[in-house]
Design a protein around this motif. Structure first.
Motif, PDB file in Angstrom:
ATOM      1  N   ILE A  31     -12.157   7.420  35.087  1.00 15.98           N
ATOM      2  CA  ILE A  31     -12.256   6.347  36.096  1.00 15.98           C
ATOM      3  C   ILE A  31     -12.097   4.989  35.409  1.00 15.98           C
ATOM      4  O   ILE A  31     -11.324   4.144  35.842  1.00 15.98           O
ATOM      5  N   SER A  32     -12.799   4.820  34.290  1.00 19.10           N
ATOM      6  CA  SER A  32     -12.696   3.558  33.551  1.00 19.10           C
ATOM      7  C   SER A  32     -11.290   3.325  33.040  1.00 19.10           C
ATOM      8  O   SER A  32     -10.828   2.183  32.967  1.00 19.10           O
ATOM      9  N   ASN A  33     -10.598   4.406  32.678  1.00 20.31           N
ATOM     10  CA  ASN A  33      -9.250   4.250  32.152  1.00 20.31           C
ATOM     11  C   ASN A  33      -8.319   3.591  33.175  1.00 20.31           C
ATOM     12  O   ASN A  33      -7.351   2.918  32.827  1.00 20.31           O
ATOM     13  N   HIS A  34      -8.639   3.795  34.445  1.00 20.34           N
ATOM     14  CA  HIS A  34      -7.900   3.056  35.476  1.00 20.34           C
ATOM     15  C   HIS A  34      -8.515   1.674  35.692  1.00 20.34           C
ATOM     16  O   HIS A  34      -7.822   0.672  35.743  1.00 20.34           O
ATOM     17  N   LEU A  35      -9.838   1.666  35.817  1.00 18.97           N
ATOM     18  CA  LEU A  35     -10.528   0.441  36.240  1.00 18.97           C
ATOM     19  C   LEU A  35     -10.369  -0.707  35.244  1.00 18.97           C
ATOM     20  O   LEU A  35     -10.111  -1.853  35.639  1.00 18.97           O
ATOM     21  N   LEU A  36     -10.516  -0.409  33.951  1.00 15.14           N
ATOM     22  CA  LEU A  36     -10.471  -1.476  32.949  1.00 15.14           C
ATOM     23  C   LEU A  36      -9.148  -2.229  32.987  1.00 15.14           C
ATOM     24  O   LEU A  36      -9.106  -3.456  32.851  1.00 15.14           O
ATOM     25  N   PHE A  37      -8.061  -1.485  33.179  1.00 13.99           N
ATOM     26  CA  PHE A  37      -6.740  -2.123  33.188  1.00 13.99           C
ATOM     27  C   PHE A  37      -6.537  -2.940  34.462  1.00 13.99           C
ATOM     28  O   PHE A  37      -5.836  -3.952  34.449  1.00 13.99           O
ATOM     29  N   LYS A  38      -7.172  -2.514  35.550  1.00 18.33           N
ATOM     30  CA  LYS A  38      -7.117  -3.299  36.784  1.00 18.33           C
ATOM     31  C   LYS A  38      -7.872  -4.611  36.613  1.00 18.33           C
ATOM     32  O   LYS A  38      -7.393  -5.675  37.016  1.00 18.33           O
ATOM     33  N   ILE A  39      -9.056  -4.523  36.031  1.00 18.07           N
ATOM     34  CA  ILE A  39      -9.841  -5.744  35.834  1.00 18.07           C
ATOM     35  C   ILE A  39      -9.097  -6.693  34.887  1.00 18.07           C
ATOM     36  O   ILE A  39      -8.963  -7.881  35.155  1.00 18.07           O
ATOM     37  N   ALA A  40      -8.565  -6.128  33.791  1.00 18.04           N
ATOM     38  CA  ALA A  40      -7.901  -6.963  32.779  1.00 18.04           C
ATOM     39  C   ALA A  40      -6.634  -7.615  33.318  1.00 18.04           C
ATOM     40  O   ALA A  40      -6.246  -8.696  32.881  1.00 18.04           O
ATOM     41  N   SER A  41      -5.994  -6.967  34.292  1.00 18.36           N
ATOM     42  CA  SER A  41      -4.735  -7.498  34.817  1.00 18.36           C
ATOM     43  C   SER A  41      -4.942  -8.703  35.724  1.00 18.36           C
ATOM     44  O   SER A  41      -3.997  -9.418  36.030  1.00 18.36           O
ATOM     45  N   GLY A  42      -6.158  -8.922  36.173  1.00 20.07           N
ATOM     46  CA  GLY A  42      -6.432 -10.060  37.044  1.00 20.07           C
ATOM     47  C   GLY A  42      -6.469  -9.705  38.514  1.00 20.07           C
ATOM     48  O   GLY A  42      -6.763 -10.555  39.348  1.00 20.07           O
ATOM     49  N   GLU A  43      -6.195  -8.447  38.856  1.00 17.87           N
ATOM     50  CA  GLU A  43      -6.108  -8.118  40.279  1.00 17.87           C
ATOM     51  C   GLU A  43      -7.474  -8.074  40.976  1.00 17.87           C
ATOM     52  O   GLU A  43      -7.539  -8.075  42.200  1.00 17.87           O
ATOM     53  N   VAL A  44      -8.544  -8.039  40.194  1.00 14.95           N
ATOM     54  CA  VAL A  44      -9.870  -7.990  40.805  1.00 14.95           C
ATOM     55  C   VAL A  44     -10.453  -9.394  40.984  1.00 14.95           C
ATOM     56  O   VAL A  44     -10.886  -9.771  42.070  1.00 14.95           O
ATOM     57  N   PHE A  45     -10.421 -10.174  39.909  1.00 10.86           N
ATOM     58  CA  PHE A  45     -11.104 -11.480  39.934  1.00 10.86           C
ATOM     59  C   PHE A  45     -10.137 -12.663  40.043  1.00 10.86           C
ATOM     60  O   PHE A  45     -10.566 -13.802  40.025  1.00 10.86           O
ATOM     61  N   GLY A  46      -8.854 -12.371  40.114  1.00 13.76           N
ATOM     62  CA  GLY A  46      -7.902 -13.456  40.338  1.00 13.76           C
ATOM     63  C   GLY A  46      -7.219 -13.963  39.080  1.00 13.76           C
ATOM     64  O   GLY A  46      -7.661 -13.692  37.965  1.00 13.76           O
TER      65      GLY A  46
END
Lengths: 437, 437
Positions: free
Chosen positions: B106-121
């Motif tokens: 789950i983290s292997n997906h989530l971390l890259f989403k957070i790092a890409s900016g799609e969560v916090f802008g």
């Protein structure tokens, strides 16, 4: 309200109901999938749909040719008139994107990135066409279910299938990830042949049914020669539209230079990977820049640049497998996103990116008629131009020649797949990248 | 130029060089990691850094307290003055985000989403703090390497460690994903105890070192009771800040209603999951809406709503495992992103979202002092309010009561972990969700 223009595609179930007896999967009571495995020369079909007796909303007459959506999945079997709704009226036309190896780990990252809008933007509705194999078909259904559960607003169609002639219909992008991985005892020449056959077939299918300006990114290894095979089998599609992915190598090279120089990776620019996506690849520290300065002016340890840097870039995948126990699916998918974005957004002034492209009239003196990674710039229209103002020195030339020789040898080894006669396999040393064997 | 303000954190290597003898990992020649496994009561440390002899750029005096960045990784060990550079001057202050179970899928997906900016802008620089276990430590390094290779501009710090007291230092978000999965022969009460202990320790650590307004999302199962244990062990953090993830259930429920109604999933709104993230969960079709209309007005098959709908939502994970051979990591991580976004962006007018939150003065008559999934609205400030205008009928009340009874039983079963005396385990039937056992 939006009910009236929604057209549940239930008629397809009627059309294919006799096929249920072949290989039928009843996901739930209200969802049925029909799958007919046919001989390879014909086109196998898969259709999944909301069954008609569950539909509660008013059903307009089905006007669309049902054949054109034969492969849809679940909620994505509905049809939408995006122009009829306020929120979606300003959106672009739906874009068809095929992904092969869709049940694999790289795709498991990539598909969700594409569906989220981070690749093509927030006003680009997406149709995903997932190509798998008979063996992976159930897993493909699982992927489609997870895409449903993710509720991506831009994702309007998902279809799954095992026949490239079906899946590649009208696609504007083909991301060819699926390939047989190298198993124990499999020689490199065998791998070239096995995977070459896959890419020859996919090239033929693209030639037959894809959009005439489809952009193709080959990720499955050996990707340069697979891309060459693919484009040779698709004579009606411009050879310039085929890419072999070397972007992960470029990203890794930037990171290693940043680490060595003690700067953040966004300070490294103008990074070229020359040649083959193999251990003969040439990460170019002559033309690359750090904070706008030549790398050699910033990193004074030229011995490291010449002797260690390239090895570090190449061995990264192997080290990762060792640490992480699996190959680098997440960062590979990030690099595929980078590669696509580099073609659909204008390249920043003065910078460039690397891609394995067809050497047709290249300005660098590299052999013609192979797929070679070179520095590219794009206006953001999906097309690219090769960069002209690059320097060469003896060291760089020598390295490039070695990769060029390897690609020419690989080409001779797959002559039977490119329509150029009898294959002669005189491959030099094994140069598969660690982590990809 | 940006060279001068970059401060390679090489002094840390000097500070910890004696620790190299314990468990030293030499990733490459220029990167060194030191890891000292200490008894649990002390704080194990991990530091990875650019080694000093490779740094080529001018090195300013190291003024920062080296201890505050003891856990950094590779290129993320550098420090940045974002205010000093034109492109990053307008960015927000760096946000610290901890993720437990960071080496998992789950983290292997989530971390890259957070790092890409799609969560916090796109203007929110990110510091990721990865919590793993001794066993997963090498895999954590692999994750950090892949994050390096992804060249995310917003990702400015990555640290890895196995001690929550180190990793949770100053975090503003804690995404608690790691938990022991249910193995064969493990009773549910055992699992509650084993995982409860993990979350008790993590609650204590958050209480000791996290930001005083940290938001906590518990994903590891049984997530409601784990969240309760966590908040009871963190008395100095508002109980309101703790969430148990029921967003994947909400998303799945929306998709199932859309499929049944023959509409796209974006037409389904006001979807509440009530209660426990277990088979007693209550997807609420009384208050949900399709195209703004009550679900029962659109889906006339009320028998399906009452008897099949809930089962379909609950069994989704199990069907996926069967199809796909692994659990739904990708869509789970999408739902975590949805859950965070729902707290940091204003809830659309008239709509709401579900989250498992602390029942302290809830308007629904649900037992106090448990973590129960309920309908929430947010102004986008990280906080939420419970929705007041919801309806109940006898069917919904009965279902909610069953989930409430289960959560009260789970609470009695972990009394030894919440500081409420002796545990009494009288759990009803096994209600773990399929796919999570």
């Amino acid at each position: 309200m939006a009910v009236a223009e929604l057209t549940p595609s239930y008629t397809k179930i009627h059309l294919h109901s006799s096929e249920l007896s072949f290989l039928s999967t009843r996901l739930f009571n209200q969802r049925q999938c029909a799958f007919r495995p046919l001989p390879k020369t014909q086109h196998a079909r898969i259709s999944c749909s909301v069954a008609p007796n569950q539909v509660q909303v008013p059903i307009p007459v089905q006007t669309e040719d049902p054949k054109s959506k034969a492969d849809c999945y679940g909620v994505f079997c509905l049809t939408y008139d995006l122009k009829a709704e306020e929120e979606t009226r300003s959106w672009k036309k739906l874009i068809n994107i095929a992904v092969s190896g869709a049940a694999g780990m790289i795709s498991n990252h990539l598909l969700f990135k594409i569906a989220s809008g981070e690749v093509f933007g927030p006003d680009q509705p997406i149709a995903l066409k997932l190509l798998g194999s008979e063996k992976s078909f159930q897993a493909l259904e699982g992927v489609a279910m997870e895409l449903e559960d993710s509720l991506f607003p831009l994702l309007r169609e998902v279809s799954i299938g095992i026949d490239p002639y079906e899946v590649f219909q009208d696609v504007e992008w083909a991301l060819l990830i699926g390939a047989k991985p190298r198993g124990p005892g499999l020689e490199r020449a065998d791998l070239l042949d096995i995977n070459g056959n896959i890419f020859a077939e996919q090239g033929k299918a693209l030639n037959a049914v894809a959009s005439r300006n489809v952009k193709v990114i080959v990720v499955g290894n050996p990707c340069n020669t697979n891309a060459l095979i693919c484009l040779k089998n698709a004579p009606n599609i411009p050879a310039k539209n085929f890419h072999a992915l070397t972007r992960l190598d470029e990203n890794r090279a930037k990171c290693q230079l940043a680490l060595k120089a003690g700067v953040f990776y966004d300070k490294v620019s103008n990074m070229t990977i020359w040649g083959n996506h193999s251990t003969t690849q040439v990460p170019d520290f002559l033309n690359a820049r750090i904070n706008g300065l030549p790398v050699k002016d910033v990193i004074k340890d030229h011995k490291w640049l010449e002797e260690e840097f390239t090895v570090k870039v190449q061995k990264r995948g192997g080290v990762l497998i060792q640490k992480w126990g699996r190959s680098s699916a997440a960062s590979t998918s990030v690099s595929i996103v980078d590669a696509i974005r580099s073609l659909v957004t204008p390249t920043p002034e003065g910078d460039w990116f690397s891609s394995g492209v067809y050497t047709n009239g290249n300005p660098y003196g590299i052999a013609e008629d192979i797929v070679f990674s070179m520095p590219c710039r794009s206006k953001g229209d999906g097309d690219y131009e090769l960069v002209k103002d690059v320097m060469f020195d003896a060291f760089l030339r020598k390295k490039i020649s070695k990769s060029e020789a390897e690609l020419l040898a690989e080409k001779r080894c797959v002559a039977h797949l490119t329509g150029e006669g009898v294959a002669v396999c005189d491959l030099p040393d094994d140069t598969m990248l660690p982590g990809e064997m």
